[in-house]
Structures are given as structure tokens and as C-alpha cells.
Write an enzyme that holds these catalytic residues in place. Structure first.
Site, PDB file in Angstrom:
ATOM      1  CG  ASN A   7      41.155  35.604  43.747  1.00  0.00           C
ATOM      2  OD1 ASN A   7      41.728  35.337  42.689  1.00  0.00           O
ATOM      3  ND2 ASN A   7      40.725  36.811  44.038  1.00  0.00           N
ATOM      4  NE  ARG A  98      40.241  36.994  39.456  1.00  0.00           N
ATOM      5  CZ  ARG A  98      41.550  36.991  39.208  1.00  0.00           C
ATOM      6  NH1 ARG A  98      42.371  36.289  39.952  1.00  0.00           N
ATOM      7  NH2 ARG A  98      42.047  37.702  38.226  1.00  0.00           N
ATOM      8  CG  HIS A 186      41.399  43.208  35.922  1.00  0.00           C
ATOM      9  ND1 HIS A 186      42.232  44.075  35.264  1.00  0.00           N
ATOM     10  CD2 HIS A 186      42.215  42.356  36.590  1.00  0.00           C
ATOM     11  CE1 HIS A 186      43.497  43.765  35.536  1.00  0.00           C
ATOM     12  NE2 HIS A 186      43.504  42.703  36.335  1.00  0.00           N
ATOM     13  NE  ARG A 247      49.980  41.518  32.265  1.00  0.00           N
ATOM     14  CZ  ARG A 247      48.828  41.300  32.882  1.00  0.00           C
ATOM     15  NH1 ARG A 247      47.692  41.382  32.217  1.00  0.00           N
ATOM     16  NH2 ARG A 247      48.798  41.002  34.166  1.00  0.00           N
ATOM     17  CD  GLU A 390      39.758  40.964  41.934  1.00  0.00           C
ATOM     18  OE1 GLU A 390      40.732  40.799  42.695  1.00  0.00           O
ATOM     19  OE2 GLU A 390      39.848  40.955  40.705  1.00  0.00           O
TER      20      GLU A 390
END
Ligand code: ADP
Length: 404
Positions: A7, A98, A186, A247, A390
Site C-alpha cells: 500500500n 492498492r 478511498h 486540503r 484497507e
């Protein structure tokens, strides 16, 4: 079956090795045999490698910040020293990666071929911080043995089901035809927590109207109905949607043209402001880390309080905007760093949804056990806190692909 998950992020490389024999007997996610993480940000000359296996934890300073060399050193801790868990790296049956951006082409886990690699490369302009790291990871494994099957699991894949009216931006249609659309991100996390929701509640996934809030450094919110995603807050890039650590999330696009005209800012400058200098950091002027913001609020800092209030308001706005398409709400899910750890964020977000007869149990919210319902017994909406996994989700997809 030994499944290695790589990942790769812009600033870190997380990896896990799972040993799965019969997937259907596994209810909750198992512990990996081996886990490792390289943090590339601690020093500009080297990476910091942390490995955990067989109850042993080691930390190593990698002599270089060359990523392929670092990945090789990391993988070798599986076959030597205190964290040895397998004899040879070729004992690994499959490697799952990923991949942040799969564009319009890949909507499911796919074996890595030259064509897949070429697409990941083509999409670098859309994921400049991530897709190059994915290619490095793939090449590191090819150098060990080209015969080990590799699988790309795309973070955008979960969003193939979003209807056109939620996917296409209201700008001239030619831009959609050239690839400007809502991709969403995501997805591996949102898909995993929605499936886990159904497991925890012991109800069929396709019977539930779910909103999942992935609140970490990056934040996104997804609406899931009939078992598939129908909308998500991130869009063409991971900048759209709710306010994040650094962000901005969604803002009036005319602010960008104002910046260009008034200050003569170019694309790089605007990118930097909106991705690195906005959000909690930009408003508070203090930090992108919510823990620091909360601490400053305790000390009476009004700018930190303003940043927090905007953060909560933006989450509530997005949740509310998904309600008509869902036609109601059965479950609200919190996951990732903030979602799993910040009781005050969960409390404040839920506070305004009394009109849905959503009621948070304050005690359960504070004394949390993970993967649990923190709504009161009479709440009409369940409120779940789920630890996102994940890597495990990627491992499962590899297992299914190999066995297909
Ligand atoms: P990423 O998006 O990089 O995967 P994570 O999901 O690990 O990040 O989330 C990291 C963020 O989680 C941190 O920036 C921090 O703001 C937040 N966080 C972690 N623990 C807590 C906590 N106890 N209280 C509030 N925020 C927390």
C-alpha cells in the site's frame, strides 16, 4: 495462500502479509503474519522502517531514501532475522497493490500486465503523488520474480456504480468525454466498512441505506444504497468535498480565477494553496492535525475553534446532501484516524441530525470498543465506528481473483 499487500502512499509504504486458507470461515479480519511501514518523511536522506511479526517489533533506519532499495530491505525482513515468517520471498503466492487511480478503465481488481502498468503510468497526471509509487512497488516485486502474480486493486473502482447525474460535472460535455468526471477515492475503505457494517448488524448489505465517513488526513464521505455506492464527496481529484487537514475541499471555483487575475498565481501555486495550505491548517494557522486543533481550542484559541466549526459544518452539509438520493438513512459510519479516534467529532457531527431521530449514546461514544454501534437503543439511525482495514480488503480481493 500467502498474500502480500503493498500500500504505497506519497509519504509512506505500508505492507502486510496474510496467510489465508479458507476465506469463508473468517468472520472478523485476521492479524497479518507480518506488517511493515516505511516513513519516507522523517529525513530527506533515509526512510524509517518499522516491522512487526511474531510479537517482535523492530525499527531500522534505511541507509538511503531510494524507494526500490527500501522496499527490498523491507521485504527481506520476512525471510531473515527476528521477524522471519517465510523461507523465501518466492513463497508469496500473490501480491496485491492498492492503486489510487484506475481512471475509466479499471473498475475491478485486475492482474497486473504490461497494459495495466501502462495505464497506471498514463494516469500519473491525475494521481501524481501516488501512481509513480505503485509502479515502483510493482517493479520491485518483478525484480524478485516475474512469475509471482500481482494484482492491482483500485481506490476508484467502488464508484463505477455512481449514476451519470452524480458523476458528470455541469460543464461542457466534451470535457466529460475526455475524462473529467467524478472518480471518487478511498473506495477500498468505503467498500470495506460498508461490508463490515452488514456483518456487524447481521443484515444484508443490499437492505441498508448507509453513509460512510472516512475522516483521516484526507476526508471523504460516500453514500451506499442496495449494496453499491451512489455518490461520494471526492471528485475528479481527492481535493473535492469536505474540508480536510490541509486540503480545502469544495470551494467556489471562481476563487481560482480571482487568484489568477488578482495575484497572477499559476496552477502550481493554486494547487499548493488548496492542497497543502488550506483546511484545518489554513483556517487555524496552526496545524493540519486535529489533535493539535482540539488542544488549542482547550487553551481558548478562537482561530482553532473556527477551523473546527467549519470542519464539522462541511461534514454535516455533505451527509445532508446525500439523504434525498438515499431516500433516508439506516446507518452512519465513522472510520479512519479522526473517525475512529475523535469522540468530539462524532458527537458534533451527529448533534444536528436529531430530525432524523438519530441519537448518539454519549457514554458509548466515549468508551469505545471498535467495530461497534454507538447509537442509543431508540435511535432510528445506527451510528457505527469501524476500524478501516484497507490491506485486508485488498488481500480478500486478491484471494477471490486467484480462486476465480
Ligand atoms: P491517512 O489519511 O494519512 O491514512 P489517518 O487515517 O491515519 O491518515 O488519520 C490521520 C489523522 O487522524 C491525523 O492527522 C489526526 O488528525 C487524526 N487523529 C488520529 N488520532 C486522533 C485522535 N485521538 N483525536 C483526533 N484526531 C486524531
Amino acid at each position: 495462500m500467502k498474500i502480500l499487500v503493498l500500500n504505497a502512499g506519497s509519504s509512506s509504504q505500508k505492507s502486510s502479509l496474510y496467510d489465508i486458507n479458507v476465506l469463508k470461515n473468517i468472520v472478523s479480519p485476521p492479524q497479518p503474519l507480518w506488517e511493515a511501514m516505511i516513513d519516507w518523511t522523517v529525513n530527506s536522506n533515509y526512510g524509517l522502517l518499522k516491522v512487526e511479526a511474531k510479537g517482535v517489533k523492530i525499527t531500522l533506519e534505511l541507509p538511503t531514501n531510494n524507494r526500490q532499495t527500501g522496499i527490498k530491505t523491507m521485504l527481506n525482513t520476512m525471510i531473515e532475522g527476528e521477524t522471519k515468517v517465510i523461507e523465501e520471498l518466492t513463497d508469496i503466492n500473490v501480491v496485491g497493490h492498492r492503486v489510487v487511480h484506475g481512471g475509466k478503465k479499471y473498475y475491478q481488481a485486475t492482474f497486473v500486465t504490461e497494459e495495466v502498468k501502462a495505464t497506471i503510468k498514463e494516469l500519473i497526471p491525475l494521481a501524481p503523488n501516488h501512481n509513480p509509487s505503485h509502479l515502483e512497488g510493482i517493479e520491485s516485486i518483478e525484480k524478485i520474480n516475474k512469475e509471482i502474480p500481482q494484482v492491482a486493486v483500485f481506490d476508484t473502482a467502488f464508484y463505477s456504480t455512481i449514476p451519470d447525474y452524480a458523476k458528470i460535472y455541469p460543464i461542457p460535455y466534451q470535457y466529460y468525454q475526455e475524462g473529467i468526471q467524478r472518480y471518487g477515492f478511498h473506495g477500498i475503505s468505503h467498500q470495506y466498512v460498508s461490508q463490515r457494517t452488514a456483518e456487524i448488524l447481521d443484515q444484508p448489505l443490499n437492505s441498508l441505506k448507509i453513509i460512510t465517513c472516512h475522516l483521516g488526513n484526507g476526508c471523504s464521505i460516500t453514500a451506499i444504497k442496495d449494496g453499491v455506492s451512489i455518490n461520494t464527496s471526492m471528485g475528479f481529484t481527492p481535493l473535492e468535498g469536505v474540508m480536510m487537514g490541509s486540503r480545502s475541499g469544495s470551494i467556489d471555483p471562481a476563487i481560482l480565477t480571482y487568484f489568477m487575475r488578482k495575484y497572477d498565481y499559476d496552477g502550481d501555486k493554486i494547487d499548493e494553496i488548496l492542497n497543502k495550505k488550506s483546511g484545518l491548517l489554513g483556517v487555524s494557522g496552526i496545524s493540519a492535525d486535529l489533535r493539535t486543533i482540539l488542544q488549542k481550542i482547550e487553551e481558548g484559541n478562537t482561530q482553532a475553534k473556527l477551523a473546527f466549526d467549519i470542519y464539522i459544518h462541511r461534514i454535516q452539509e455533505v451527509i445532508s446532501s446525500f439523504l434525498p438520493s438515499l431516500g433516508g438513512l439506516d446507518v452512519l459510519v465513522f472510520t479512519a484516524g479522526v473517525g475512529e479516534n475523535s469522540a468530539i467529532v462524532r458527537e458534533k457531527v451527529c448533534e444536528k441530525f436529531g430530525f432524523l431521530a438519530m441519537k448518539l449514546d454519549k457514554k458509548k461514544n466515549l468508551n469505545l470498543s471498535i467495530d461497534t454501534n454507538i447509537a442509543t437503543d431508540d435511535s432510528h439511525v445506527k451510528i457505527l465506528v469501524i476500524h478501516t482495514q484497507e490491506d485486508w480488503a485488498i488481500a480478500k480481493q486478491c484471494y477471490h481473483l486467484i480462486n476465480r
